[in-house]
Motif scaffolding. Structure first.
Motif, PDB file in Angstrom:
ATOM      1  N   THR A   1       3.673   9.574   3.050  1.00  0.00           N
ATOM      2  CA  THR A   1       3.189   8.210   2.837  1.00  0.00           C
ATOM      3  C   THR A   1       3.231   7.405   4.129  1.00  0.00           C
ATOM      4  OG1 THR A   1       3.969   8.245   0.544  1.00  0.00           O
ATOM      5  CG2 THR A   1       3.520   6.094   1.514  1.00  0.00           C
TER       6      THR A   1
ATOM      7  N   THR B   1       0.002   5.553   5.895  1.00  0.00           N
ATOM      8  CA  THR B   1      -0.074   4.086   5.970  1.00  0.00           C
ATOM      9  C   THR B   1       0.494   3.532   7.281  1.00  0.00           C
ATOM     10  OG1 THR B   1       2.051   3.901   4.803  1.00  0.00           O
ATOM     11  CG2 THR B   1       0.048   3.851   3.470  1.00  0.00           C
TER      12      THR B   1
ATOM     13  N   SER C   1       0.832  -1.211   0.000  1.00  0.00           N
ATOM     14  CA  SER C   1       0.000   0.000   0.000  1.00  0.00           C
ATOM     15  C   SER C   1       0.862   1.255   0.000  1.00  0.00           C
ATOM     16  CB  SER C   1      -0.922   0.009   1.225  1.00  0.00           C
ATOM     17  OG  SER C   1      -0.166  -0.052   2.429  1.00  0.00           O
ATOM     18  N   SER C   2       1.939   1.238   0.760  1.00  0.00           N
ATOM     19  CA  SER C   2       2.845   2.392   0.802  1.00  0.00           C
ATOM     20  C   SER C   2       3.512   2.604  -0.557  1.00  0.00           C
ATOM     21  CB  SER C   2       3.919   2.185   1.872  1.00  0.00           C
ATOM     22  OG  SER C   2       3.344   2.071   3.149  1.00  0.00           O
TER      23      SER C   2
END
Length: 429
Positions: free
Chosen positions: A399, A403, A144-145
């Protein structure tokens, strides 16, 4: 008009052709082929090259990251990327006149090729650049990051720098020589990789635990695809089926061969044996280093550039991994970053017709003196390096907040990202 400064003149100064321009079937056919070749570099070339270099438990994670970036970057390019890169805008960024390909029809031309084809060709460059960065944080970054960072990075870093150099921005106006992406692709990706490696930290066990590639056969297969695909990358940047494209292809091949043999030789001398990993890494170094100069230098210049790439990038890899102990997992900065810097600087030297045999046919006739052109090249390198480093640092911080940290836990890293993040494994023994 003086010789084109690579894709900086690229017809990008006016995305839609002036009245009177006619479609060239030959040029269109070649750029269609080159576009497919550049996409082939990422899928499957870079994907296999990187996947073979990681450990068995992370092979699918690397393939997944490259594939996902290709899909995501394509949509971002459609929505806003092409417009911000090649829209008229100002010296720093394009406008929104081409959002969602607005106003672009089948018959619209960019020079003597369809504008939709120019759109596609440039899209493949936007795809491979963030995919290159994957090698720096392989085996330890959250999926996801990676997605969020890559999307932000394209918008904040790649599109502006692309506009600076190729879209009518300030570096292109200064006369920076970057035929196919020394600054736009390789320096941005390499610097971002270095910042990411420093911020995310080393893999568990690095540098004391051996982490050899799990499948060099896969890596060599990917390397061969990269070599072939790079002909589209560099020769396609001539945007025509002509002598410029042919010479760009020739010097690209010469530099790749020279870089391979130079790296292999350095390894042979230093460690007693040449390695497969070394020769293919030297190939990539030679390809990345010739990229900005490929439209401006002759075969002799390409030979010097390739040999320089093999030696200098080899020593930078040793320094970063062994001396400074920075875990840029797949050597993105020492190969692409350093190669991009070296090639951009040498383009300002070997492009001069005053060098005779080294400049071949004097492709960049009409440029400044070597000293003046070298100064422009230095400005381009420094500006790209600094802007990319600062922007990448900020984006990784943002980011991480979004996350809850960009790195997987120690337990997840030990188990491997294939199972932890994707519930799959690359091999069933």
């Amino acid at each position: 008009m003086k010789k084109l400064l690579g894709m900086g003149a690229l017809l990008a100064l006016s995305p839609v052709a002036m009245a009177g321009d006619e479609l060239s079937g030959a040029n269109t056919a070649w750029i269609l082929t080159a576009t497919a070749l550049v996409l082939f570099m990422t899928l499957p070339g870079l994907s296999l090259f990187y996947a073979g270099l990681v450990r068995t438990k992370n092979v699918l994670s690397v393939l997944m990251q490259c594939f996902a970036i290709a899909c995501m970057a394509s949509l971002i390019w459609l929505i806003v990327g092409y417009s911000l890169s090649f829209g008229e805008g100002n010296a720093w960024i394009g406008d929104f006149s081409r959002v969602f390909m607005a106003g672009m029809g089948k018959g619209d031309l960019s020079g003597d090729i369809p504008e939709s084809l120019f759109f596609m060709f440039q899209m493949t460059f936007a795809i491979i650049t963030p995919a290159l960065i994957v090698g720096a944080f392989a085996e330890r970054m959250k999926f996801s990051s990676m997605l969020i960072f890559s999307a932000f990075w394209l918008i904040v870093v790649y599109f502006p720098v692309c506009h600076w150099v190729w879209g009518g921005g300030w570096l292109g106006s200064m006369g920076l020589l970057d035929f196919a992406g020394g600054t736009v692709v390789h320096i941005t990706a390499g610097v971002a990789a270095l910042v990411a490696a420093l911020m995310i930290g080393n893999r568990r066990g690095f540098p004391t635990t051996a982490m050899p590639p799990h499948n060099l056969t896969m890596t060599v297969t990917g390397a061969g695809m990269l070599w072939v695909g790079w002909f589209g990358f560099n020769a396609g940047s001539a945007l025509a089926a002509n002598g410029d494209a042919a010479m760009a292809m020739t010097v690209t091949h010469i530099s790749a061969a020279a870089g391979s043999l130079a790296w292999m030789t350095m390894e042979w001398v230093k460690f007693g044996k040449p390695s497969v990993l070394g020769i293919v890494t030297g190939m990539v170094a030679g390809l990345g280093t010739i990229t900005p100069a490929s439209g401006f230098v002759g075969p002799a210049g390409a030979l010097v550039i390739g040999l320089s790439a093999g030696v200098i990038c080899f020593y930078m890899t040793q320094a970063i991994k062994r001396k400074w102990q920075i875990d840029d997992s797949l050597d993105v900065f020492p190969v692409h970053g350093v190669g991009g810097i070296l090639g951009t600087l040498l383009a300002g030297v070997f492009a001069s017709p005053d060098l005779g045999i080294f400049s071949g046919f004097g492709f960049a006739d009409g440029i400044n003196s070597i000293a003046e052109q070298f100064k422009v090249q230095v400005i381009g390198v420094v500006a790209t390096f600094v802007y990319t480093a600062v922007a990448t640092y900020i984006l990784l911080k943002v980011t991480g907040i979004m996350t809850s940290g960009i790195r997987v836990s120690e337990e997840q890293e030990t188990e491997g990202l294939d199972l932890v993040l994707h519930e799959e494994s690359g091999y069933k023994f």
